[in-house]
Design an enzyme around this catalytic site. Structure first.
Site, PDB file in Angstrom:
ATOM      1  N   HIS A  31       0.800  -1.225   0.000  1.00 53.40           N
ATOM      2  CA  HIS A  31       0.000   0.000   0.000  1.00 53.40           C
ATOM      3  C   HIS A  31       0.838   1.283   0.000  1.00 53.40           C
ATOM      4  O   HIS A  31       0.281   2.374  -0.150  1.00 53.40           O
ATOM      5  CB  HIS A  31      -0.951   0.022   1.204  1.00 53.40           C
ATOM      6  CG  HIS A  31      -2.014  -1.029   1.139  1.00 53.40           C
ATOM      7  ND1 HIS A  31      -3.004  -1.033   0.185  1.00 53.40           N
ATOM      8  CD2 HIS A  31      -2.231  -2.116   1.912  1.00 53.40           C
ATOM      9  CE1 HIS A  31      -3.802  -2.077   0.370  1.00 53.40           C
ATOM     10  NE2 HIS A  31      -3.351  -2.754   1.407  1.00 53.40           N
ATOM     11  N   GLU A 135      -6.988 -12.715   5.357  1.00 55.94           N
ATOM     12  CA  GLU A 135      -7.850 -11.540   5.251  1.00 55.94           C
ATOM     13  C   GLU A 135      -9.011 -11.744   4.279  1.00 55.94           C
ATOM     14  O   GLU A 135      -9.645 -10.777   3.858  1.00 55.94           O
ATOM     15  CB  GLU A 135      -7.015 -10.327   4.830  1.00 55.94           C
ATOM     16  CG  GLU A 135      -6.108 -10.561   3.639  1.00 55.94           C
ATOM     17  CD  GLU A 135      -5.105  -9.438   3.426  1.00 55.94           C
ATOM     18  OE1 GLU A 135      -5.191  -8.407   4.110  1.00 55.94           O
ATOM     19  OE2 GLU A 135      -4.229  -9.603   2.567  1.00 55.94           O
ATOM     20  N   ASP A 161      -9.305  -5.841   5.995  1.00 54.70           N
ATOM     21  CA  ASP A 161      -9.820  -6.476   4.788  1.00 54.70           C
ATOM     22  C   ASP A 161     -11.008  -7.384   5.100  1.00 54.70           C
ATOM     23  O   ASP A 161     -11.967  -7.459   4.331  1.00 54.70           O
ATOM     24  CB  ASP A 161      -8.712  -7.279   4.099  1.00 54.70           C
ATOM     25  CG  ASP A 161      -7.844  -6.406   3.217  1.00 54.70           C
ATOM     26  OD1 ASP A 161      -8.086  -6.369   2.008  1.00 54.70           O
ATOM     27  OD2 ASP A 161      -6.933  -5.743   3.744  1.00 54.70           O
TER      28      ASP A 161
END
Length: 243
Positions: A31, A135, A161
């Site tokens: 990310h 996740e 998530d």
């Protein structure tokens, strides 16, 4: 062990965290706006300050894992591991003798050619930590199979998530809490480590009660934002400036 995410592509956040007593950092390639060169420098800073350097790679592709381990990473967090096949693939990418990691010793990980082949293989196979990020709801259906994979060191529970995947928009929802408890129970039973993103001290204590031993608190971006916002508010208050 307590760490934090690093998303800023520079060595200085790594260095600052390294002076404060944190046990490790997780460099966030998934990310964060990072590339191999910036990650290489951040891992060098980890070594300079004696702090553990993990990398959250962007995918389970072997090349992504090999790249950060060659740069000297202590291990990887791999997103969206939802099958035993994926778990076996990521473990193989991180291991020489029992896996399929591409060999090179002329890297930081290999002391730039300063080790024998045997010494490099032994050191790296013992050093590289592999954490599967759980996740996805589908991963819970085959959780025992994932955790049974030899060489997988532990799991990171991706509660953010999972929240989105279960159609929720607030932390601590019932389905995510149930999933978290199930993952922790399965990991404890399998003898695997548990790592989580802790929302605060109370959450960290609660997760420790479920067996977690690795805690990621905040990120360099969030810590900077909170400190900057607090400083701005305090200064405006001192001068009675409304906005």
């Amino acid at each position: 062990m307590v760490g934090t995410f690093l998303k800023i592509a520079h060595t200085m956040p790594t260095e600052i965290i390294g002076t404060l007593g944190y046990d490790f950092v997780v460099i966030d390639e998934e990310h964060g706006a990072l590339n191999r060169e910036s990650i290489d420098l951040m891992l060098l800073a980890c070594r300079a300050y004696g702090i553990g350097g993990l990398v959250r790679v962007p995918s389970s592709e072997p090349a992504a894992i090999q790249a950060v381990l060659d740069c000297g990473g202590d291990g990887v967090l791999v997103p969206h591991v939802d099958s035993a096949e994926t778990a076996r693939r990521i473990v193989a990418a991180a291991r020489y003798r029992t896996g399929a990691r591409g060999y090179s010793s002329t890297t930081r990980a290999g002391d730039f050619g300063g080790r024998t082949i045997a010494a490099h293989l032994d050191e790296q196979d013992a050093r590289a930590t592999v954490l599967a990020m759980i996740e996805d709801p589908s991963a819970l259906e085959v959780l025992d199979d994932i955790l049974a994979v030899d060489g997988l060191d532990g799991v990171f529970i991706g509660r953010g998530d999972l929240t989105v995947a279960y159609g929720q928009d607030k932390a601590g929802s019932a389905p995510v809490t149930a999933a978290t408890e199930a993952i922790c129970a399965a990991a404890r039973s399998a003898g695997k480590g548990i790592c989580v993103m802790a929302a605060g001290p109370e959450d960290a204590a609660a997760m420790a009660g479920l067996g977690a031993t690795g805690f990621i608190v905040s990120s360099d971006q969030t810590l900077l934002r909170k400190a900057a916002a607090a400083s701005l508010a305090e200064t405006r208050k001192a001068f009675d400036i409304s906005s």
